[in-house]
Design a protein around this motif. Structure first.
Motif, mmCIF file in Angstrom:
data_model
loop_
_atom_site.group_PDB
_atom_site.id
_atom_site.type_symbol
_atom_site.label_atom_id
_atom_site.label_comp_id
_atom_site.label_asym_id
_atom_site.label_seq_id
_atom_site.Cartn_x
_atom_site.Cartn_y
_atom_site.Cartn_z
ATOM 1 N N LEU A 1 -18.055 -5.402 -30.239
ATOM 2 C CA LEU A 1 -19.496 -5.641 -30.273
ATOM 3 C C LEU A 1 -20.146 -4.779 -31.351
ATOM 4 O O LEU A 1 -20.992 -5.251 -32.107
ATOM 5 C CB LEU A 1 -20.114 -5.303 -28.910
ATOM 6 C CG LEU A 1 -20.126 -6.419 -27.881
ATOM 7 C CD1 LEU A 1 -20.748 -5.937 -26.592
ATOM 8 C CD2 LEU A 1 -20.884 -7.619 -28.418
ATOM 9 N N THR B 1 -16.117 -3.562 -26.345
ATOM 10 C CA THR B 1 -17.293 -2.795 -26.721
ATOM 11 C C THR B 1 -17.222 -2.435 -28.202
ATOM 12 O O THR B 1 -18.211 -2.535 -28.927
ATOM 13 C CB THR B 1 -17.389 -1.519 -25.859
ATOM 14 O OG1 THR B 1 -17.218 -1.906 -24.492
ATOM 15 C CG2 THR B 1 -18.719 -0.849 -26.031
ATOM 16 N N ARG C 1 -26.965 -7.090 -27.076
ATOM 17 C CA ARG C 1 -27.520 -6.338 -25.954
ATOM 18 C C ARG C 1 -27.065 -6.952 -24.624
ATOM 19 O O ARG C 1 -26.667 -6.261 -23.695
ATOM 20 C CB ARG C 1 -29.041 -6.369 -26.051
ATOM 21 C CG ARG C 1 -29.633 -4.980 -25.831
ATOM 22 C CD ARG C 1 -31.099 -4.986 -26.149
ATOM 23 N NE ARG C 1 -31.351 -4.617 -27.527
ATOM 24 C CZ ARG C 1 -32.424 -5.006 -28.227
ATOM 25 N NH1 ARG C 1 -33.301 -5.817 -27.684
ATOM 26 N NH2 ARG C 1 -32.605 -4.596 -29.447
ATOM 27 N N THR D 1 -12.012 -3.856 -21.997
ATOM 28 C CA THR D 1 -13.464 -3.681 -22.176
ATOM 29 C C THR D 1 -13.781 -2.651 -23.258
ATOM 30 O O THR D 1 -14.784 -2.784 -23.946
ATOM 31 C CB THR D 1 -14.138 -3.266 -20.862
ATOM 32 O OG1 THR D 1 -13.354 -2.248 -20.253
ATOM 33 C CG2 THR D 1 -14.270 -4.432 -19.924
ATOM 34 N N CYS E 1 -24.416 -8.847 -24.033
ATOM 35 C CA CYS E 1 -22.982 -8.639 -23.805
ATOM 36 C C CYS E 1 -22.723 -7.225 -23.305
ATOM 37 O O CYS E 1 -21.950 -7.007 -22.385
ATOM 38 C CB CYS E 1 -22.186 -8.845 -25.088
ATOM 39 S SG CYS E 1 -22.147 -10.536 -25.634
ATOM 40 N N ARG E 2 -23.368 -6.284 -23.969
ATOM 41 C CA ARG E 2 -23.164 -4.891 -23.610
ATOM 42 C C ARG E 2 -23.561 -4.667 -22.153
ATOM 43 O O ARG E 2 -22.872 -4.019 -21.379
ATOM 44 C CB ARG E 2 -24.008 -4.025 -24.535
ATOM 45 C CG ARG E 2 -23.331 -2.734 -24.857
ATOM 46 C CD ARG E 2 -24.022 -2.063 -26.002
ATOM 47 N NE ARG E 2 -23.298 -2.255 -27.243
ATOM 48 C CZ ARG E 2 -23.843 -2.118 -28.442
ATOM 49 N NH1 ARG E 2 -25.129 -1.842 -28.534
ATOM 50 N NH2 ARG E 2 -23.122 -2.281 -29.501
ATOM 51 N N GLU F 1 -21.290 -3.432 -19.125
ATOM 52 C CA GLU F 1 -21.572 -2.184 -18.414
ATOM 53 C C GLU F 1 -21.675 -2.420 -16.919
ATOM 54 O O GLU F 1 -21.218 -1.622 -16.108
ATOM 55 C CB GLU F 1 -22.861 -1.560 -18.954
ATOM 56 C CG GLU F 1 -22.612 -0.753 -20.218
ATOM 57 C CD GLU F 1 -23.886 -0.496 -20.990
ATOM 58 O OE1 GLU F 1 -24.981 -0.730 -20.432
ATOM 59 O OE2 GLU F 1 -23.794 -0.075 -22.162
ATOM 60 N N GLU G 1 -22.098 -6.174 -34.574
ATOM 61 C CA GLU G 1 -23.467 -5.759 -34.842
ATOM 62 C C GLU G 1 -23.570 -5.249 -36.283
ATOM 63 O O GLU G 1 -24.482 -5.606 -37.026
ATOM 64 C CB GLU G 1 -23.835 -4.657 -33.850
ATOM 65 C CG GLU G 1 -25.318 -4.460 -33.681
ATOM 66 C CD GLU G 1 -25.592 -3.386 -32.622
ATOM 67 O OE1 GLU G 1 -24.663 -2.619 -32.283
ATOM 68 O OE2 GLU G 1 -26.728 -3.314 -32.156
#
Lengths: 70, 394
Positions: B267, B264, A44, B260, A46-47, A51, B271
């Motif tokens: 990530l 993403t 969360r 990026t 990192c995201r 963003e 996860e």
């Protein structure tokens, strides 16, 4: 380079370590769950930082050091 | 008498003087080509220079075929006339012929000499190249603050969260080399990656990146350096020393920060792996539990069996010969008891010729126990008879 919270690099490193720990699967259930929770938190974070893409741009201005002065 | 010229008149006069001087016509001049422009019109413009001085040259289309590919840095002999270009008051050489002079231009020789020297010192060694940080935190940019190169870099780096320190430098002209060195010095200890960049330009414009001091500034930088000087085809000494050479400033920025979109996606996959790992961990634990359960009941049963068989063995041992003799004597006693039992058994009496008579009500001991017409069972030593009573007396 001051940063109160984890940098993106540290967060990603931690996250990768957590995933490989979990994948090794040698921990107790409680440990796994605690790590998993931490991992989700890191994802969360990192995201969020991606963003926001927060940038601080500065320009150096200053005098020439003595040895470089004409 | 003092004459006041208009600028046009002045330039015309200069032109007239030049035209009138025969020594400035049909002449040969030697020098190094730089700032060559192949104009769309087909005319070619360049500067001819030596160590101290330079002069503009024009090679009109259709004039003097060179017979070789004219390029910056070449040492040439040109043939032509000196002329004044009146609109700009510029003295120039109208070239009608070009010949390649022996050897490379002075600057090229300097370039090669410096390159050789620094290579000998090991400044270009591949093992000296430092790896870029995977996730840089603070990027220094050494460039002109007004250049398109800086805008290109910032546009790409913009999508990634990173601190940027712009260290302004002159990137062409006099003092540019020193300015670049100073810009590097100012970033000392503050960044984990430096991009030194400049947009395209003539070989002349890029020359400051071929100086020894810039080369050393890059080599001495305390973090990895990406160089992006000019266009892809321009190669400078700075490019050789840098840890990584990018063809353009935009490419340098792409090398500097992770994509990026890819990050993403990474990530998401991290996860997913985490969730999968947790689940498979749970499943493994469950399986292990089941295994233990099974194992436990098996083990318990096996344990009992082993215990019983040990006891059997133990008992078997204890049943030695003595015990067997005792068993033998038991058997003899059993036999004799059997035979004694036989002598008192009713069966023994029957074998002597007696018989037993039974009715449905039991053993018949006298006539009173029987009614005529009744069926009786007579037991003999060797079998039985069933008989009906015809009459009774007594």
């Amino acid at each position: 380079m001051t940063s109160d919270e984890l940098s993106l690099e540290e967060a990603l490193d931690d996250l990768e370590a957590i995933v490989s720990y979990l994948e090794e699967g040698k921990m107790s259930l409680e440990e796994s769950l605690a790590l998993f929770e931490k991992g989700i938190h890191l994802v969360r974070q990192c995201r969020l930082s991606l963003e926001k893409a927060e940038q601080r741009i500065e320009i150096i201005t200053g005098e020439l050091p003595p040895d470089l002065r004409g | 008498m003092t004459q006041i010229f208009t600028v046009s008149e002045l330039n015309q006069r200069i032109k007239d003087r030049l035209d009138a001087d025969p020594r400035l016509h049909d002449l040969w001049a030697s020098g190094e080509v730089s700032n060559l422009i192949n104009h769309r019109s087909g005319h070619r413009y360049f500067t001819l220079k030596d160590r101290e001085s330079m002069i503009s040259c024009v090679l009109f289309r259709g004039q003097g075929r060179t017979g070789f590919d004219l390029q910056d840095g070449q040492n040439v002999l040109v043939f032509g006339d000196v002329d004044c270009y009146r609109p700009q008051g510029r003295v120039q050489l109208i070239v009608r012929g070009v010949r390649l002079d022996k050897g490379l231009g002075v600057r090229h020789l300097e370039f090669e000499a410096l390159k050789e020297k620094l290579a000998a010192e090991g400044l270009f060694d591949p093992e000296k190249k430092r790896a870029l940080p995977r996730y840089p935190r603070c990027i220094g940019i050494v460039t002109s603050p007004d250049g398109a190169a800086l805008r290109d870099v910032l546009r790409i780096v913009g999508s990634y969260p990173v601190r940027i320190i712009i260290s302004p430098a002159l990137v062409q002209g006099e003092g540019a080399s020193a300015s670049i060195c100073l810009a590097f010095r100012a970033l000392q200890g503050r960044t984990d990656l430096v991009i030194v960049c400049r947009g395209g330009g003539s070989a002349e414009d890029l020359w400051c990146f071929n100086s020894e001091m810039v080369a050393r500034a890059i080599a001495d930088c305390d973090c990895p350096v990406i160089s992006a000087v000019g266009h892809e085809t321009d190669v400078t000494i700075a490019d050789f020393v840098a840890d990584l050479r990018a063809p353009t400033p935009t490419a340098a920025a792409r090398m500097a920060v992770p994509d990026t979109t890819e990050l993403t996606a990474d990530l998401v996959s991290l996860e997913r792996r985490m969730v999968r790992a947790l689940w498979s961990g749970l499943e493994r634990k469950q399986e292990h539990l089941q295994y233990l359960e099974r194992d436990l009941s098996l083990r318990r049963m096996r344990g009992r069996l082993e215990e019983a068989s040990q006891r059997l063995d133990y008992l078997g041992q204890r049943l030695g010969q003595a015990e067997q003799k005792r068993i033998e004597s038991y058997r003899q006693r059993l036999e004799s008891a059997g035979s004694r039992l036989g002598s008192v058994s009713p069966l023994a009496t029957l074998s002597r010729g007696y018989s037993l008579v039974r009715s449905e009500r039991g053993l018949v001991r006298g006539a009173k126990d029987v009614d005529p017409g009744e069926t009786l069972e007579i037991m003999l030593a060797d079998g039985r008879l069933w008989a009906r009573v015809l009459e009774k007396s007594g």
